[in-house]
Design a protein around this motif. Structure first.
Motif, PDB file in Angstrom:
ATOM      1  N   ASN A 175       0.809  -1.218   0.000  1.00  6.52           N
ATOM      2  CA  ASN A 175       0.000   0.000   0.000  1.00  6.52           C
ATOM      3  C   ASN A 175       0.846   1.274   0.000  1.00  6.52           C
ATOM      4  O   ASN A 175       0.346   2.364   0.308  1.00  6.52           O
ATOM      5  N   TYR A 204      -6.015   9.569  -5.720  1.00  6.53           N
ATOM      6  CA  TYR A 204      -7.430   9.681  -6.064  1.00  6.53           C
ATOM      7  C   TYR A 204      -7.847   8.585  -7.046  1.00  6.53           C
ATOM      8  O   TYR A 204      -8.967   8.068  -6.986  1.00  6.53           O
ATOM      9  N   ASN A 205      -6.932   8.227  -7.935  1.00  2.70           N
ATOM     10  CA  ASN A 205      -7.231   7.213  -8.947  1.00  2.70           C
ATOM     11  C   ASN A 205      -6.946   5.783  -8.468  1.00  2.70           C
ATOM     12  O   ASN A 205      -7.126   4.832  -9.232  1.00  2.70           O
ATOM     13  N   SER A 206      -6.497   5.643  -7.241  1.00  2.12           N
ATOM     14  CA  SER A 206      -6.218   4.309  -6.711  1.00  2.12           C
ATOM     15  C   SER A 206      -7.521   3.597  -6.360  1.00  2.12           C
ATOM     16  O   SER A 206      -8.591   4.197  -6.301  1.00  2.12           O
ATOM     17  N   SER A 207      -7.429   2.306  -6.115  1.00  2.00           N
ATOM     18  CA  SER A 207      -8.627   1.518  -5.794  1.00  2.00           C
ATOM     19  C   SER A 207      -9.069   1.702  -4.340  1.00  2.00           C
ATOM     20  O   SER A 207     -10.208   1.373  -3.990  1.00  2.00           O
ATOM     21  N   THR A 208      -8.188   2.221  -3.487  1.00  2.00           N
ATOM     22  CA  THR A 208      -8.527   2.439  -2.077  1.00  2.00           C
ATOM     23  C   THR A 208      -9.453   3.639  -1.931  1.00  2.00           C
ATOM     24  O   THR A 208      -9.122   4.736  -2.376  1.00  2.00           O
ATOM     25  N   LYS A 209     -10.605   3.444  -1.343  1.00  2.00           N
ATOM     26  CA  LYS A 209     -11.568   4.536  -1.163  1.00  2.00           C
ATOM     27  C   LYS A 209     -11.328   5.216   0.187  1.00  2.00           C
ATOM     28  O   LYS A 209     -12.105   5.125   1.126  1.00  2.00           O
TER      29      LYS A 209
END
Length: 428
Positions: A175, A204-209
């Motif tokens: 991560n 912002y474009n990562s999969s982590t919200k």
């Protein structure tokens, strides 16, 4: 070979610790995991058995402001043998991370969320660094949890040994990633903003919200545990916490005149700029922010914000007006109205605790904002010493700036011990 070493190391640890080891493995595959089922977290606490040179200090006394403990700490920070023993060269980290499992175990990184509350509230960090791997690694260890996400920006002008050391550290964690577009950072110029913007975009474009974004530099250090940070951010209810005040008249030249980078330094061209493309005044604030995911979306997509950023590319120290001004734009998530009643100083915002030399003074002084610095000063900013810790831990800020292990390693050592013990005590 690296995988073989890792496998052998894990086998040895399993034999040494017996069945307890299974409780310490990452638990992302077990959604029903409950930290109370762990028999003991005592091995994660930083103790004298870790064999750190700083262990000779009385951290308990230092945190309570005891004179004898502080005097001993001060003496050690000016003793060459002690400071040499604390310093770790960049190359050490390249060797130490050849076996990632061993590195994380030896350095006592958290490999599982300490609570469901933290797991459900992931954070995003931008870390812009250019030197002092040791500072970076100890900061990373202090803020690292597996549910958060971290973007690291290394200045393109950084030494190769620094870059490679950071690369080796980050590859040990799924991560943590290096920014996709690094830039040449110039102090007080637009590239410093661009470094954070590039990390913002990647995060912002990562999969982590993730829920909130916090930007850091290599000389920051937390004053709160991850759980305390999460609870503070939850209480904001979507609002941001950004230093945003009226621009001092003496600093207006920064945004009224065009500036240019010449020979690696930002310089005033003497040419007047066009007025900004917004209907509110340019505000003054800090480069460091605590903002919602929605705020970052506006930075990425809002046409008004994009126009302001384009206009600000030839200003001086744009990071000290950009976020402060965006924070006062109507429609930006978490923002505040552009009225002086909503002004927020750096002491009232939670992002960063900084002691400016000009605002320091004695405890009885009516003109000082905070007590005198117990360390040293660089560019009129306090480099914290051990004597500052007692005061700092009473403040509401999430992070403080600046720390330097080369200047006062004891301040960092006692603070990281305090935070880890506090984080583990939260499990009770």
């Amino acid at each position: 070979m690296r995988l073989l070493k890792q496998g052998m190391f894990l086998l040895m640890v399993t034999i040494a610790l017996g069945s307890l080891w299974i409780f310490y493995l990452p638990t992302c595959s077990n959604p029903g995991w409950n930290p109370s089922s762990v028999l003991s977290y005592s091995w994660l606490e930083y103790t004298d058995s870790d064999d750190s040179p700083e262990k000779v200090c009385n951290c308990s006394g230092i945190l309570q402001g005891e004179r004898e403990a502080l005097e001993q700490a001060k003496l050690l920070t000016i003793t060459k043998d002690f400071t040499d023993s604390v310093h770790i060269p960049d190359e050490h980290y390249m060797n130490a991370t050849e076996d990632c499992s061993a590195f994380k175990l030896r350095r006592k990184y958290l490999t599982s969320p300490l609570s469901q509350e933290e797991e459900d509230f992931p954070l995003a960090y931008s870390m812009v660094v250019h030197h002092k791997v040791q500072n970076f690694e100890r900061l990373l260890r202090a803020i690292y949890t597996p549910q958060n996400i971290y973007c690291v920006h290394v200045d393109k002008n950084a030494k190769s040994s620094f870059l490679f050391a950071i690369l080796e550290i980050t590859t040990c964690f799924p991560n943590i990633f290096m920014v996709t577009q690094p830039v040449d950072v110039v102090y007080a110029a637009w590239p410093r903003v661009q470094a954070d913007l590039n990390c913002m975009a990647d995060l912002y474009n990562s999969s982590t919200k993730w829920k909130y974004f916090i930007n850091l530099c290599g000389q920051d250090f937390p004053l709160k545990t991850n759980l305390e940070i999460v609870r503070t951010l939850r209480s904001l209810s979507g609002r941001n916490s950004i230093n945003s005040e009226e621009m001092p008249a003496g600093l207006m030249r920064r945004v009224r005149n065009a500036h240019k980078i010449i020979d690696g330094r930002i310089q005033d061209t003497g040419k007047a700029k066009e007025p900004p493309p917004i209907n509110i005044p340019i505000m003054f604030g800090s480069a460091y922010i605590v903002v919602s995911r929605g705020f970052i979306r506006s930075v990425m997509e809002d046409s008004r914000v994009l126009a302001l950023m384009e206009w600000g590319k030839d200003t001086y120290s744009p990071d000290e007006f950009l976020w402060a001004t965006i924070e006062r734009m109507i429609g930006v998530p978490g923002s505040r109205r552009n009225h002086r009643k909503y002004d927020m100083s750096d002491l009232n915002a939670i992002a960063r605790l900084v002691k400016w030399q000009g605002l320091e003074g004695s405890q009885d002084s009516l003109d000082s904002a905070y007590p005198e610095c117990h360390g040293s000063h660089v560019r009129e900013v306090c480099i914290y010493g051990a004597g500052d810790l007692k005061w700092m831990l009473k403040q509401h800020h999430l992070f403080a700036n600046k720390f330097d292990i080369d200047t006062d390693p004891i301040a960092v050592y006692c603070l990281e011990k305090y935070l880890r013990k506090r984080a583990l005590s939260e499990l009770q």
